[in-house]
Design a protein around this motif. Structure first.
Motif, mmCIF file in Angstrom:
data_model
loop_
_atom_site.group_PDB
_atom_site.id
_atom_site.type_symbol
_atom_site.label_atom_id
_atom_site.label_comp_id
_atom_site.label_asym_id
_atom_site.label_seq_id
_atom_site.Cartn_x
_atom_site.Cartn_y
_atom_site.Cartn_z
ATOM 1 N N ARG A 258 0.821 -1.212 0.000
ATOM 2 C CA ARG A 258 0.000 0.000 0.000
ATOM 3 C C ARG A 258 0.856 1.264 0.000
ATOM 4 O O ARG A 258 0.498 2.269 -0.611
ATOM 5 C CB ARG A 258 -0.907 0.015 1.235
ATOM 6 C CG ARG A 258 -1.986 -1.051 1.228
ATOM 7 C CD ARG A 258 -2.844 -0.936 2.463
ATOM 8 N NE ARG A 258 -3.890 -1.951 2.494
ATOM 9 C CZ ARG A 258 -4.871 -1.982 3.368
ATOM 10 N NH1 ARG A 258 -4.933 -1.035 4.312
ATOM 11 N NH2 ARG A 258 -5.792 -2.928 3.336
ATOM 12 N N GLY B 79 -2.252 -5.800 -1.643
ATOM 13 C CA GLY B 79 -2.431 -4.666 -0.748
ATOM 14 C C GLY B 79 -3.646 -4.840 0.141
ATOM 15 O O GLY B 79 -3.854 -4.073 1.076
ATOM 16 N N PHE C 282 -6.932 -4.673 -0.715
ATOM 17 C CA PHE C 282 -7.933 -3.638 -0.932
ATOM 18 C C PHE C 282 -9.348 -4.175 -1.075
ATOM 19 O O PHE C 282 -10.305 -3.495 -0.775
ATOM 20 C CB PHE C 282 -7.578 -2.820 -2.182
ATOM 21 C CG PHE C 282 -6.287 -2.083 -2.034
ATOM 22 C CD1 PHE C 282 -6.167 -1.029 -1.153
ATOM 23 C CD2 PHE C 282 -5.177 -2.452 -2.768
ATOM 24 C CE1 PHE C 282 -4.971 -0.349 -1.006
ATOM 25 C CE2 PHE C 282 -3.976 -1.785 -2.632
ATOM 26 C CZ PHE C 282 -3.876 -0.731 -1.747
#
Length: 316
Positions: free
Chosen positions: A35, A304, A306
């Motif tokens: 990230r 990441g 997400f």
């Protein structure tokens, strides 16, 4: 292959599952490394940029290389498109590829006004001889143009596995000199490393740099999802050919290197290092998009953490 958060946390980091290894912390740190990282638009379909931006953190740095066969201004349209999509373009400035100071000034004026560029990656470049007044990245740093156009951050290249033409001590000394010189000018700095076929070399690089430049953040270069054969090809093309003989010198054979070839495995090793070294200067990963822009973005989105159900294409 579909990867969701559960799979990424439980299945994709097998070397973090050892009891007592801080597995949960390592998975969390691995996600933060992604990230808080960046990636390089090596090649790919620029028409995917707007869609890609919806799956990435707003303002994520995207590095735009300056290829030896192209002019400094050849990447302007891409840089502006990345900025309009909500990403943070970081142009490479290759010293030996710049024809004149006026060319550099014109480029900086355009990208700072039309794309909000505030950070550059300074490199010497692939040209055998300088096309203009700049020979090294230090020459660029010494030019007042960078500050005149409001450049507040600079990235410099790190070579964890060495350079085919410069010995490691000289490389280290030159890097530290540039970092200190930029700091004296009030410019923020960071180091972005070449990708490595032996990821433990990145850890060694970070440890050494922390001695002479303790406050400088390091972004660990890693090849994004692509085949091992492509990684070796780009290792030679990008000047990481030192990696190949380095394997033999440390007693690592290519089949063994394949064990940590996947970007997910390399990410796991780096995260484990940060778990055991809380004061590490390693703050993010820099993903080279050798497998293409789309695959790279999907990998970053998945690892990441997400969203669930992201399609990705991690290499076999």
């Amino acid at each position: 292959m579909t990867i969701n958060l559960h799979q990424v946390g439980k299945a994709s980091f097998p070397n973090l599952k050892t009891p007592g290894s801080g597995a949960e912390d390592a998975v969390s740190i691995a996600r933060e490394l992604v990230r808080g990282g960046s990636f390089e638009f090596s090649f790919g379909d620029a028409s995917f940029i707007e869609e890609a931006a919806e799956h990435l953190p707003f303002g994520m740095p995207v590095y735009v290389p300056m290829l030896a066969a192209h002019s400094l201004g050849s990447g302007l349209a891409l840089i502006e498109r990345l900025a309009k999509a909500g990403l943070d373009p970081v142009p490479h400035i290759a010293a030996r590829g710049i024809v004149s100071r006026d060319e550099l000034a014109g480029f900086l004026k355009t990208v700072t006004t039309s794309a909000g560029v505030h950070r550059l990656m300074l490199i010497g470049g692939d040209h055998a001889q300088a096309r203009g007044p700049y020979v090294t990245s230090m020459d660029l740093l010494n030019d007042s143009l960078l500050q005149e156009f409001g450049i507040s951050e600079l990235g410099f290249a790190g070579y964890p596995e060495g350079h085919p033409h410069i010995d490691s001590d000289t490389l280290h000394a030159q890097l530290v000199e540039k970092l200190h010189s930029a700091r004296d000018r009030g410019i923020g700095t960071q180091v972005v490393t070449q990708f490595a076929l032996v990821p433990t070399r990145i850890v060694e690089f970070c440890t050494r740099l922390a001695t002479d430049a303790p406050d400088v953040p390091v972004y660990a270069g890693m090849a994004g999802p692509t085949r091992m054969q492509q990684r070796i090809h780009f290792a030679r093309y990008c000047g990481v050919s030192a990696s190949l003989p380095a394997l033999g010198k440390v007693g690592v054979k290519l089949p063994q290197a394949r064990l940590h070839a996947k970007p997910s495995q390399q990410l796991a090793l780096l995260a484990h290092h940060n778990v055991t070294h809380p004061s590490s200067n390693l703050v993010g990963v820099h993903v080279y998009g050798f497998g293409g822009f789309r695959k790279t973005v999907h990998w970053i989105h998945a690892y990441g953490g997400f969203a669930r159900g992201v399609q990705t294409a991690d290499s076999p």
